[in-house]
Motif scaffolding. Structure first.
Motif, short mmCIF file in Angstrom:
data_model
loop_
_atom_site.label_atom_id
_atom_site.label_comp_id
_atom_site.label_asym_id
_atom_site.label_seq_id
_atom_site.Cartn_x
_atom_site.Cartn_y
_atom_site.Cartn_z
N ARG A 56 0.84 -1.20 0.00
CA ARG A 56 0.00 0.00 0.00
C ARG A 56 0.87 1.24 0.00
O ARG A 56 2.01 1.22 0.46
CB ARG A 56 -0.95 0.03 1.19
CG ARG A 56 -0.27 0.19 2.55
CD ARG A 56 -1.30 0.08 3.67
NE ARG A 56 -0.67 0.20 4.98
CZ ARG A 56 -1.33 0.01 6.14
NH1 ARG A 56 -2.62 -0.30 6.13
NH2 ARG A 56 -0.69 0.15 7.29
N GLN A 57 0.29 2.31 -0.53
CA GLN A 57 0.99 3.58 -0.56
C GLN A 57 0.02 4.70 -0.23
O GLN A 57 -0.96 4.90 -0.96
CB GLN A 57 1.64 3.83 -1.92
CG GLN A 57 2.53 5.06 -1.94
CD GLN A 57 3.43 5.09 -3.15
OE1 GLN A 57 3.18 4.43 -4.16
NE2 GLN A 57 4.50 5.87 -3.07
N ALA A 58 0.29 5.38 0.85
CA ALA A 58 -0.51 6.52 1.25
C ALA A 58 0.12 7.79 0.66
O ALA A 58 1.31 7.81 0.37
CB ALA A 58 -0.57 6.61 2.77
N PRO A 59 -0.68 8.84 0.49
CA PRO A 59 -0.14 10.09 -0.07
C PRO A 59 1.05 10.59 0.73
O PRO A 59 0.99 10.69 1.96
CB PRO A 59 -1.33 11.04 0.03
CG PRO A 59 -2.52 10.17 0.00
CD PRO A 59 -2.12 8.92 0.73
N GLY A 60 2.13 10.89 0.04
CA GLY A 60 3.31 11.43 0.69
C GLY A 60 4.16 10.42 1.42
O GLY A 60 5.13 10.80 2.08
N LYS A 61 3.81 9.14 1.31
CA LYS A 61 4.56 8.10 2.01
C LYS A 61 5.09 7.07 1.03
O LYS A 61 4.61 6.96 -0.09
CB LYS A 61 3.68 7.41 3.06
CG LYS A 61 3.25 8.32 4.20
CD LYS A 61 2.54 7.52 5.28
CE LYS A 61 2.17 8.40 6.46
NZ LYS A 61 1.50 7.62 7.54
N GLN A 62 6.08 6.31 1.48
CA GLN A 62 6.63 5.27 0.64
C GLN A 62 5.70 4.07 0.61
O GLN A 62 4.94 3.82 1.54
CB GLN A 62 8.01 4.84 1.18
CG GLN A 62 9.10 5.88 0.97
CD GLN A 62 10.48 5.35 1.33
OE1 GLN A 62 10.61 4.51 2.22
NE2 GLN A 62 11.49 5.81 0.63
N ARG A 63 5.79 3.31 -0.47
CA ARG A 63 5.02 2.09 -0.57
C ARG A 63 5.55 1.09 0.46
O ARG A 63 6.75 0.96 0.64
CB ARG A 63 5.12 1.51 -1.97
CG ARG A 63 4.20 0.36 -2.26
CD ARG A 63 4.25 -0.06 -3.72
NE ARG A 63 3.79 0.99 -4.61
CZ ARG A 63 3.58 0.83 -5.92
NH1 ARG A 63 3.77 -0.37 -6.46
NH2 ARG A 63 3.17 1.83 -6.66
N GLU A 64 4.63 0.40 1.13
CA GLU A 64 5.05 -0.58 2.11
C GLU A 64 4.36 -1.91 1.89
O GLU A 64 3.22 -1.98 1.40
CB GLU A 64 4.76 -0.08 3.55
CG GLU A 64 3.29 0.01 3.89
CD GLU A 64 3.03 0.27 5.37
OE1 GLU A 64 3.97 0.17 6.19
OE2 GLU A 64 1.86 0.56 5.71
N LEU A 65 5.05 -2.97 2.27
CA LEU A 65 4.49 -4.31 2.19
C LEU A 65 3.52 -4.49 3.36
O LEU A 65 3.90 -4.29 4.52
CB LEU A 65 5.60 -5.36 2.27
CG LEU A 65 5.16 -6.81 2.36
CD1 LEU A 65 4.40 -7.23 1.11
CD2 LEU A 65 6.38 -7.71 2.55
N VAL A 66 2.30 -4.85 3.06
CA VAL A 66 1.28 -5.05 4.09
C VAL A 66 1.23 -6.50 4.55
O VAL A 66 1.25 -6.79 5.74
CB VAL A 66 -0.10 -4.61 3.57
CG1 VAL A 66 -1.18 -4.89 4.62
CG2 VAL A 66 -0.09 -3.15 3.17
N ALA A 67 1.15 -7.41 3.58
CA ALA A 67 1.04 -8.83 3.91
C ALA A 67 1.47 -9.65 2.71
O ALA A 67 1.29 -9.21 1.57
CB ALA A 67 -0.39 -9.19 4.30
N SER A 68 2.03 -10.82 2.99
CA SER A 68 2.42 -11.72 1.91
C SER A 68 2.08 -13.15 2.29
O SER A 68 2.04 -13.50 3.48
CB SER A 68 3.92 -11.60 1.63
OG SER A 68 4.69 -12.04 2.74
N ILE A 69 1.85 -13.96 1.26
CA ILE A 69 1.56 -15.37 1.48
C ILE A 69 2.23 -16.17 0.37
O ILE A 69 2.02 -15.92 -0.81
CB ILE A 69 0.03 -15.64 1.54
CG1 ILE A 69 -0.24 -17.12 1.80
CG2 ILE A 69 -0.67 -15.14 0.28
CD1 ILE A 69 -1.71 -17.39 2.17
N ALA A 70 3.04 -17.13 0.79
CA ALA A 70 3.75 -17.95 -0.17
C ALA A 70 2.91 -19.16 -0.56
O ALA A 70 1.99 -19.56 0.17
CB ALA A 70 5.08 -18.41 0.43
N SER A 71 3.24 -19.76 -1.68
CA SER A 71 2.49 -20.93 -2.12
C SER A 71 2.64 -22.08 -1.14
O SER A 71 1.79 -22.96 -1.06
CB SER A 71 2.93 -21.35 -3.53
OG SER A 71 4.33 -21.55 -3.57
N GLY A 72 3.73 -22.06 -0.36
CA GLY A 72 3.92 -23.10 0.65
C GLY A 72 3.17 -22.81 1.94
O GLY A 72 3.16 -23.64 2.85
N GLY A 73 2.54 -21.61 2.02
CA GLY A 73 1.72 -21.29 3.18
C GLY A 73 2.31 -20.28 4.15
O GLY A 73 1.62 -19.82 5.05
#
Length: 114
Positions: free
Chosen positions: A37-54
């Motif tokens: 996600r990227q909010a106005p004036g802020k850097q893009r950040e990783l919120v959540a990730s899920i791998a195929s292995g779980g």
């Protein structure tokens, strides 16, 4: 590979939204799907990730409120967002990593406001 994100919108604080990311094309195993996600004036950040292995990871600010999941048969990842706060307001991007290649979907806007 193409990614189509959907599900954003306007919601009041404390409300919920569910984002979807549908992938198309040839998708090999050993991949990771994620939401940034990227909010106005802020850097893009990783919120959540899920791998195929779980394996699942969350940024600290959403732990306990957001849940990421995936349905490999549908080539789709989901982000269930509960107890939304104004600071969650941002453009949310779907992302996929497959064996050294990265793919981005278009953003879907999430606005949390009363």
């Amino acid at each position: 590979v193409q990614l189509q994100a959907s599900g954003g919108g306007l919601v009041q604080p404390g409300g919920s939204l569910r984002l979807s990311c549908a992938a198309s094309g040839s998708i090999n195993s050993g991949n990771v799907m994620a939401w940034h996600r990227q909010a106005p004036g802020k850097q893009r950040e990783l919120v959540a990730s899920i791998a195929s292995g779980g394996s699942i990871n969350y940024v600290d600010s959403v732990k306990g409120r957001f849940t990421i999941s995936r349905d490999d048969a549908k080539k789709t990842a989901y982000l269930e967002m509960n107890s939304l706060k104004p600071e969650d307001t941002a453009l949310y991007f779907c992302f996929m990593y497959i064996r050294g290649y990265t793919y981005w979907g278009q953003g879907t806007q999430v606005t949390v406001s009363s």
